[in-house]
Enzyme design. Structure first.
Site, PDB file in Angstrom:
ATOM      1  N   HIS A 137      -1.652  62.733 -61.836  1.00  0.00           N
ATOM      2  CA  HIS A 137      -1.064  61.384 -61.774  1.00  0.00           C
ATOM      3  C   HIS A 137      -0.471  61.030 -60.415  1.00  0.00           C
ATOM      4  CE1 HIS A 137      -1.891  61.070 -65.960  1.00  0.00           C
ATOM      5  NE2 HIS A 137      -0.757  61.527 -66.453  1.00  0.00           N
ATOM      6  N   HIS A 210       0.486  54.043 -68.244  1.00  0.00           N
ATOM      7  CA  HIS A 210       0.770  55.197 -69.098  1.00  0.00           C
ATOM      8  C   HIS A 210       1.738  54.849 -70.226  1.00  0.00           C
ATOM      9  CE1 HIS A 210       1.174  59.419 -70.090  1.00  0.00           C
ATOM     10  NE2 HIS A 210       0.403  59.770 -69.082  1.00  0.00           N
ATOM     11  N   GLU A 341      -5.147  55.609 -72.174  1.00  0.00           N
ATOM     12  CA  GLU A 341      -5.169  55.300 -70.745  1.00  0.00           C
ATOM     13  C   GLU A 341      -6.596  54.985 -70.307  1.00  0.00           C
ATOM     14  OE1 GLU A 341      -2.825  58.628 -68.758  1.00  0.00           O
ATOM     15  OE2 GLU A 341      -2.885  59.173 -70.873  1.00  0.00           O
TER      16      GLU A 341
HETATM   17  C1  BGC Z   1      -2.272  63.680 -69.477  1.00  0.00           C
HETATM   18  C2  BGC Z   1      -1.457  64.757 -70.128  1.00  0.00           C
HETATM   19  C3  BGC Z   1      -0.072  64.725 -69.548  1.00  0.00           C
HETATM   20  C4  BGC Z   1       0.506  63.349 -69.799  1.00  0.00           C
HETATM   21  C5  BGC Z   1       1.889  63.181 -69.241  1.00  0.00           C
HETATM   22  C6  BGC Z   1      -1.623  62.379 -69.759  1.00  0.00           C
HETATM   23  O1  BGC Z   1      -2.322  61.360 -69.122  1.00  0.00           O
HETATM   24  O2  BGC Z   1      -3.605  63.690 -69.905  1.00  0.00           O
HETATM   25  O3  BGC Z   1      -2.054  66.014 -69.939  1.00  0.00           O
HETATM   26  O4  BGC Z   1       0.729  65.693 -70.109  1.00  0.00           O
HETATM   27  O5  BGC Z   1      -0.318  62.391 -69.229  1.00  0.00           O
HETATM   28  O6  BGC Z   1       1.973  63.622 -67.988  1.00  0.00           O
END
Ligand code: BGC
Length: 377
Positions: A137, A210, A341
């Protein structure tokens, strides 16, 4: 004469009161539909603002300039009782405690890049690793942890424009990337997110939001009882560090088959750790299309997801462990909220067979996602 002037005075007072009442009403109308701004504190030496977008029905979405975070989305249920369907906090300090991307704009690259390494042509780049050996991310300080510039679009009723320039080298990424995100709350209860970006050097870009949803509005209710349909015939299997292994596998006959709506909890025991996978959407072009429908029988609420993207990361809040609390003080435990997402596939910069995520200078990154809420009465 005396009587007449007394009457005129009474009339004048009546007219004045009526005028004031009307004015009051039009003022409330104004604050009902549109967009308002409040100070929300400071971080990084910058002022943070919270914007409230209100549509004609009185539905409200709040968005912070810190992280471009959707902090709340308050909607009615089948009994007309309102509640908040996304995880979030009422104060900036909640977000400075680094919850796992609650409601945030995620970038420069949503999801993981293996070992934080990739090549563009012959140049090797190394990103910050912030998820074990991988990059997740956008790194330690992704777009979810920066303060965005904001402006109100005066030509629209409830539209917020956010912009951020990510500098060449930020978290290891090449190129100055100018990002614009346009959030609109429509009168049809759609939260529309339009992303645009340009760069001066080739760079990976994969932007998403998110938000964690629990359509009941209460984290005491598990999302395993929500029903989900995803228009995806395939998914990308992952290794133990959640990096795709490069295969595109059919969902047929597996727990990943959501092509017909089913309860999320129905097959989850066959997915070690829970769902945290990229679904390869069956759509074959980049037009904006409905790709998923989430519903919940307790509230009657239904959420449709529309996107131009080729993938959907379906995450069942597997790592939520009660560390963070909901607004009512209840612990946010595993499977109490989920993410849908919209994005390109994880680790695409290292998988030539996946649709490319490299934005070239002179080209425009453009994608739209819509979350549409309705109620089955
Ligand atoms: C990911 C997860 C992660 C979460 C929070 C999601 O987009 O796929 O693996 O733990 O985000 O960070």
């Amino acid at each position: 004469m005396k009587y007449i002037s007394g009457f005129s005075f009474a009339l004048a007072v009546t007219i004045f009161i009526t005028f004031c009442n009307n004015k009051k009403e039009s003022d409330t109308m104004e604050s009902r539909q549109g967009i308002t701004k409040t100070n929300w504190g400071n971080t990084d030496g910058k002022e943070v603002f919270l914007y409230t977008l209100t549509n004609a029905k009185g539905v409200q979405v709040k968005i912070s300039t810190y992280g471009g975070i959707v902090t709340s989305w308050i909607v009615p249920d089948k009994n007309n009782a309102t509640s908040n369907i996304v995880l979030g906090f009422d104060s900036l300090s909640g977000y400075l405690a680094k919850p796992p991307y609650f409601g945030a704009l995620v970038g420069r690259y949503g999801n993981r890049i293996a070992k934080g390494k990739f090549k563009i042509n012959t140049t090797q780049y190394t990103l910050v690793t912030n998820n074990g050996q991988n990059h997740l991310h956008g790194g330690n300080k992704g777009f979810d942890k920066v303060v965005w510039d904001a402006a109100i679009d005066n030509d629209a009723t409830a539209t917020l424009l956010l912009s951020y320039t990510s500098k060449d080298g930020e978290e290891g990424y090449p190129g100055n990337l100018k990002v614009n995100v346009r959030y609109t709350l429509t009168n049809d209860d759609e939260l529309k997110i339009e992303y645009n970006a340009t760069t001066d050097k080739a760079t990976p870009v994969n932007l998403t939001n998110h938000s964690y949803f629990n359509l009941t509005g209460d984290v005491a209710n598990s999302i395993l009882d929500h029903t989900l349909m995803i228009k995806a015939d395939n998914y990308t299997p992952v290794d133990t560090t959640l990096i795709p292994i490069g295969e595109i596998k059919t969902v047929k006959g597996t727990a990943f088959d959501f092509t017909t709506a089913k309860k999320i909890g129905r097959d989850i025991d066959n997915v070690p750790g829970g769902y945290d996978h990229n679904f390869v959407l069956s759509k074959t072009d980049t037009s904006l299309q409905q790709v998923a429908i989430l519903s919940d029988s307790i509230s009657g609420r239904l959420l449709e997801v529309f996107t131009m993207e080729p993938g959907l990361q379906f995450y069942t809040g597997n790592f939520l462990d009660g560390t963070f609390k909901a607004r009512d003080g209840k612990p946010i435990n595993q499977h109490t909220a989920l993410c849908l997402e919209t994005q390109h596939f994880p680790d695409s910069p290292n998988e030539p067979s996946f649709p490319t995520t490299i934005l070239q200078p002179g080209k425009q990154y453009h994608t739209i996602t819509v979350y549409k809420l309705s109620v089955n009465k």
